[in-house]
Scaffold this active site. Structure first.
Site, mmCIF file in Angstrom:
data_model
loop_
_atom_site.group_PDB
_atom_site.id
_atom_site.type_symbol
_atom_site.label_atom_id
_atom_site.label_comp_id
_atom_site.label_asym_id
_atom_site.label_seq_id
_atom_site.Cartn_x
_atom_site.Cartn_y
_atom_site.Cartn_z
ATOM 1 N N ASN A 55 0.862 -1.192 0.000
ATOM 2 C CA ASN A 55 0.000 0.000 0.000
ATOM 3 C C ASN A 55 0.894 1.237 0.000
ATOM 4 O O ASN A 55 2.116 1.132 0.025
ATOM 5 C CB ASN A 55 -0.943 -0.021 1.208
ATOM 6 C CG ASN A 55 -0.170 -0.062 2.513
ATOM 7 O OD1 ASN A 55 0.530 0.883 2.861
ATOM 8 N ND2 ASN A 55 -0.267 -1.178 3.233
ATOM 9 N N ASP A 100 -4.370 -6.567 5.563
ATOM 10 C CA ASP A 100 -5.303 -7.445 6.280
ATOM 11 C C ASP A 100 -5.215 -8.876 5.769
ATOM 12 O O ASP A 100 -5.554 -9.817 6.476
ATOM 13 C CB ASP A 100 -6.740 -6.916 6.115
ATOM 14 C CG ASP A 100 -6.935 -5.644 6.933
ATOM 15 O OD1 ASP A 100 -6.376 -5.574 8.043
ATOM 16 O OD2 ASP A 100 -7.613 -4.712 6.445
ATOM 17 N N ASP A 116 -3.826 -9.919 13.353
ATOM 18 C CA ASP A 116 -3.948 -8.499 13.716
ATOM 19 C C ASP A 116 -2.945 -8.231 14.843
ATOM 20 O O ASP A 116 -3.126 -8.700 15.976
ATOM 21 C CB ASP A 116 -5.382 -8.185 14.158
ATOM 22 C CG ASP A 116 -5.587 -6.693 14.326
ATOM 23 O OD1 ASP A 116 -4.723 -6.035 14.954
ATOM 24 O OD2 ASP A 116 -6.587 -6.172 13.813
ATOM 25 N N ILE A 117 -1.894 -7.502 14.506
ATOM 26 C CA ILE A 117 -0.781 -7.311 15.451
ATOM 27 C C ILE A 117 -1.240 -6.509 16.670
ATOM 28 O O ILE A 117 -0.996 -6.888 17.823
ATOM 29 C CB ILE A 117 0.397 -6.596 14.745
ATOM 30 C CG1 ILE A 117 0.835 -7.407 13.519
ATOM 31 C CG2 ILE A 117 1.561 -6.385 15.700
ATOM 32 C CD1 ILE A 117 1.688 -6.640 12.523
ATOM 33 N N PHE A 139 -3.789 3.302 15.311
ATOM 34 C CA PHE A 139 -4.083 4.310 14.299
ATOM 35 C C PHE A 139 -5.242 3.795 13.458
ATOM 36 O O PHE A 139 -5.419 2.582 13.321
ATOM 37 C CB PHE A 139 -2.864 4.557 13.392
ATOM 38 C CG PHE A 139 -2.032 5.719 13.849
ATOM 39 C CD1 PHE A 139 -1.254 5.625 14.986
ATOM 40 C CD2 PHE A 139 -2.032 6.917 13.129
ATOM 41 C CE1 PHE A 139 -0.496 6.701 15.417
ATOM 42 C CE2 PHE A 139 -1.275 8.000 13.554
ATOM 43 C CZ PHE A 139 -0.508 7.901 14.697
ATOM 44 N N LYS A 170 -13.290 1.011 15.947
ATOM 45 C CA LYS A 170 -12.058 0.214 15.885
ATOM 46 C C LYS A 170 -11.379 0.175 17.256
ATOM 47 O O LYS A 170 -10.910 -0.860 17.706
ATOM 48 C CB LYS A 170 -11.116 0.859 14.845
ATOM 49 C CG LYS A 170 -10.184 -0.101 14.168
ATOM 50 C CD LYS A 170 -9.490 0.553 12.982
ATOM 51 C CE LYS A 170 -10.177 0.282 11.659
ATOM 52 N NZ LYS A 170 -9.504 0.860 10.511
ATOM 53 N N LYS A 220 -10.813 -3.310 19.330
ATOM 54 C CA LYS A 220 -9.463 -3.827 19.628
ATOM 55 C C LYS A 220 -9.073 -3.622 21.092
ATOM 56 O O LYS A 220 -7.962 -3.955 21.498
ATOM 57 C CB LYS A 220 -8.433 -3.174 18.697
ATOM 58 C CG LYS A 220 -8.688 -3.466 17.206
ATOM 59 C CD LYS A 220 -7.471 -3.243 16.328
ATOM 60 C CE LYS A 220 -7.824 -3.422 14.863
ATOM 61 N NZ LYS A 220 -6.676 -3.511 13.980
HETATM 62 O O1 PMT Z 1 3.148 6.072 6.455
HETATM 63 P P1 PMT Z 1 2.497 7.384 6.056
HETATM 64 O O2 PMT Z 1 2.548 7.635 4.569
HETATM 65 O O3 PMT Z 1 3.024 8.531 6.867
HETATM 66 O O4 PMT Z 1 0.933 7.246 6.406
HETATM 67 C C1 PMT Z 1 0.536 7.135 7.742
HETATM 68 C C2 PMT Z 1 -0.666 6.179 7.905
HETATM 69 C C3 PMT Z 1 -1.838 6.694 7.111
HETATM 70 C C4 PMT Z 1 -0.289 4.760 7.427
HETATM 71 C C5 PMT Z 1 -0.979 6.146 9.444
HETATM 72 O O5 PMT Z 1 -1.263 7.453 9.861
HETATM 73 C C6 PMT Z 1 -2.189 5.263 9.741
HETATM 74 O O6 PMT Z 1 -3.321 5.690 9.756
HETATM 75 N N1 PMT Z 1 -1.930 3.942 10.021
HETATM 76 C C7 PMT Z 1 -2.977 2.948 10.214
HETATM 77 C C8 PMT Z 1 -3.519 2.507 8.880
HETATM 78 C C9 PMT Z 1 -4.821 1.743 8.994
HETATM 79 O O7 PMT Z 1 -5.817 2.104 8.492
HETATM 80 O O8 PMT Z 1 -4.787 0.733 9.706
HETATM 81 P P2 PMT Z 1 -6.067 -0.251 9.924
HETATM 82 O O9 PMT Z 1 -7.330 0.452 10.044
HETATM 83 O O10 PMT Z 1 -5.935 -1.321 8.909
HETATM 84 O O11 PMT Z 1 -5.693 -0.814 11.319
HETATM 85 C C10 PMT Z 1 -6.001 -0.210 12.560
HETATM 86 C C11 PMT Z 1 -4.858 -0.395 13.496
HETATM 87 O O12 PMT Z 1 -4.532 -1.786 13.648
HETATM 88 C C12 PMT Z 1 -3.560 0.272 13.079
HETATM 89 O O13 PMT Z 1 -2.956 0.741 14.257
HETATM 90 C C13 PMT Z 1 -2.755 -0.848 12.451
HETATM 91 O O14 PMT Z 1 -1.361 -0.637 12.584
HETATM 92 C C14 PMT Z 1 -3.191 -2.039 13.254
HETATM 93 N N2 PMT Z 1 -3.197 -3.315 12.517
HETATM 94 C C15 PMT Z 1 -4.022 -3.501 11.451
HETATM 95 C C16 PMT Z 1 -4.050 -4.698 10.794
HETATM 96 C C17 PMT Z 1 -3.204 -5.747 11.224
HETATM 97 N N3 PMT Z 1 -3.195 -6.899 10.620
HETATM 98 N N4 PMT Z 1 -2.392 -5.525 12.276
HETATM 99 C C18 PMT Z 1 -2.360 -4.332 12.916
HETATM 100 O O15 PMT Z 1 -1.606 -4.151 13.863
#
Ligand code: PMT
Length: 395
Positions: free
Chosen positions: A209, A278, A305-306, A322, A336, A340
């Protein structure tokens, strides 16, 4: 601007590394700091004052008897106007003067007259650095509470190799920024995920991504500046490692989980900034898939999911998540956070957050929403660290 704007008096003494201080001046000015340069007479043999005048936008002072200061006391005026004095490069001779309180020119006199912190970046030949008199003087500076930055080691202008090189401008910039930052996370161990993940399809292709890592790296840097011991688990990015952080490079979500789980027992705060895939590819091909008439079918399976895994640990760290959403940002982010089971989540608009230097963050915790507004990621990172420190202190 990374740290709130400071007034830095940059003192330049006689050494070939003086040319690097031009770049240092530029870095400070670019970060929004105001730089007043004062040079010794010897320094002006290496680089002319006009260079520093042009870069700092201010007249440069070299002379105790400079008629431009109305009251005839430039050592008092200049030192009172500074939040910190940084001597870079600091020659052996100047270090000796500082150690013994000798005042025979403007720069040494204003250092003696200061009521602000003094930082010194030595630059000299390796023998001069190791000379017992210089080592005694360095020890005296440290005893007097003066911060000694470096020196570095490596090739020297004289052709010799060893200790005594001035640190690079980027390193001095980072150390000065860190010096100014309040030590809100002193003694804390912070583990951060950053960047994208890469899930291979075959030997050369994969699913990733557009996360650049900028947000996560900015948080790592702010956490280092706040005094934390920082480990950065990073997906593939082109960014340099923040000075002082330990970096572990990973590719896929499973590697990222392994790296996180290996360090989580020694972690006080876990900040999941990475954009983790994901799904991973179930039918990954070891070799490059050959082009045929029929399109290949890529089968996906769920990744771990870490963040949720760490948040579910019985004695786990304080967890910060985030959420990048393209619509209903705050509502989805709060859902979210609850799903979590994490105390703090930073919500951002996906279209504005990925890849850019700026971002707009809203922090969400049990008390409600805390908008940090739109700002450079470096500034938002400081806001997040302040909020985390406040929540840790209130626990
Ligand atoms: O890297 P940049 O270009 O500066 O951009 C920053 C960012 C947009 C990536 C950052 O600000 C951000 O929003 N990161 C989270 C991206 C996201 O949408 O994550 P998510 O909604 O898929 O997941 C939610 C949270 O669970 C996040 O904290 C993610 O790190 C965590 N997660 C998600 C999936 C997974 N399998 N393991 C995780 O730990």
């Amino acid at each position: 601007m990374a740290t709130s704007s400071k007034r830095i008096l940059l003192g330049i003494t006689g050494g070939v590394a003086a040319y690097k201080s031009a770049e240092l001046t530029r870095l400070f000015v670019k970060a929004g700091h105001s730089v007043q340069v004062a040079m010794t007479e010897a320094a002006s043999h290496f680089v002319g004052p006009v260079t520093f005048q042009a870069l700092s936008g201010k007249p440069v002072f070299t002379d105790q008897w400079d008629p431009r200061i109305n009251n005839g006391m430039p050592h008092i005026d200049l030192s009172r106007e500074a939040d910190a004095i940084l001597i870079a490069p600091a020659s052996t001779d100047f270090i000796a003067k500082l150690a013994h309180g000798q005042c025979d020119d403007l720069l040494s006199t204003l250092c003696a007259a200061r009521d602000c912190p003094l930082l010194v970046a030595p630059a000299m030949n390796r023998q001069m650095w190791e000379n017992p008199a210089n080592q005694r003087n360095i020890a005296l500076l440290k005893q007097d509470g003066i911060a000694v930055l470096g020196p570095g080691s490596g090739d020297q202008a004289c052709g010799e190799v060893g200790d005594g090189r001035m640190l690079e401008p980027a390193e001095l910039f980072e150390l000065t920024e860190a010096f100014f930052a309040p030590k809100l996370l002193k003694g804390k161990r912070v583990l951060i995920t950053a960047g994208p993940t890469f899930e291979p399809i075959d030997a050369v292709r994969g699913i990733t991504n557009s996360s650049s890592g900028k947000m996560g790296y900015a948080i790592a840097r702010a956490a280092v500046h706040a005094g934390a011991e920082v480990t950065l688990v990073s997906g593939p990015t082109a960014l340099p490692t923040p000075l002082g952080a330990r970096r572990i490079d990973v590719q896929g979500a499973r590697d990222m989980l392994d790296a996180v789980m290996a360090g989580v027992a020694d972690t006080d705060v876990f900040i999941a900034v990475a954009a983790v895939a994901d799904y991973t590819v179930k039918n990954r091909s070891e070799h490059k898939i050959k082009k045929t008439d029929s399109a290949p079918v890529i089968e996906l399976e769920l990744n771990p999911d870490i963040l949720a895994t760490v948040a579910a640990l019985p004695q786990g760290p304080f967890c910060v998540g985030f959420a990048a959403e393209s619509q209903n940002v705050l509502q989805y982010a709060e859902e979210k956070r609850r799903r979590k089971h994490i105390p703090l989540l930073a919500a951002n608009l996906a279209q504005a957050a990925f890849g850019s230097d700026d971002n707009e963050l809203t922090l969400i915790d049990d008390q409600g929403q805390h908008p940090l507004g739109r700002a450079p990621k470096a500034e938002l990172a400081q806001g997040l660290i302040r909020h985390i420190a406040g929540m840790l202190a209130a626990r």
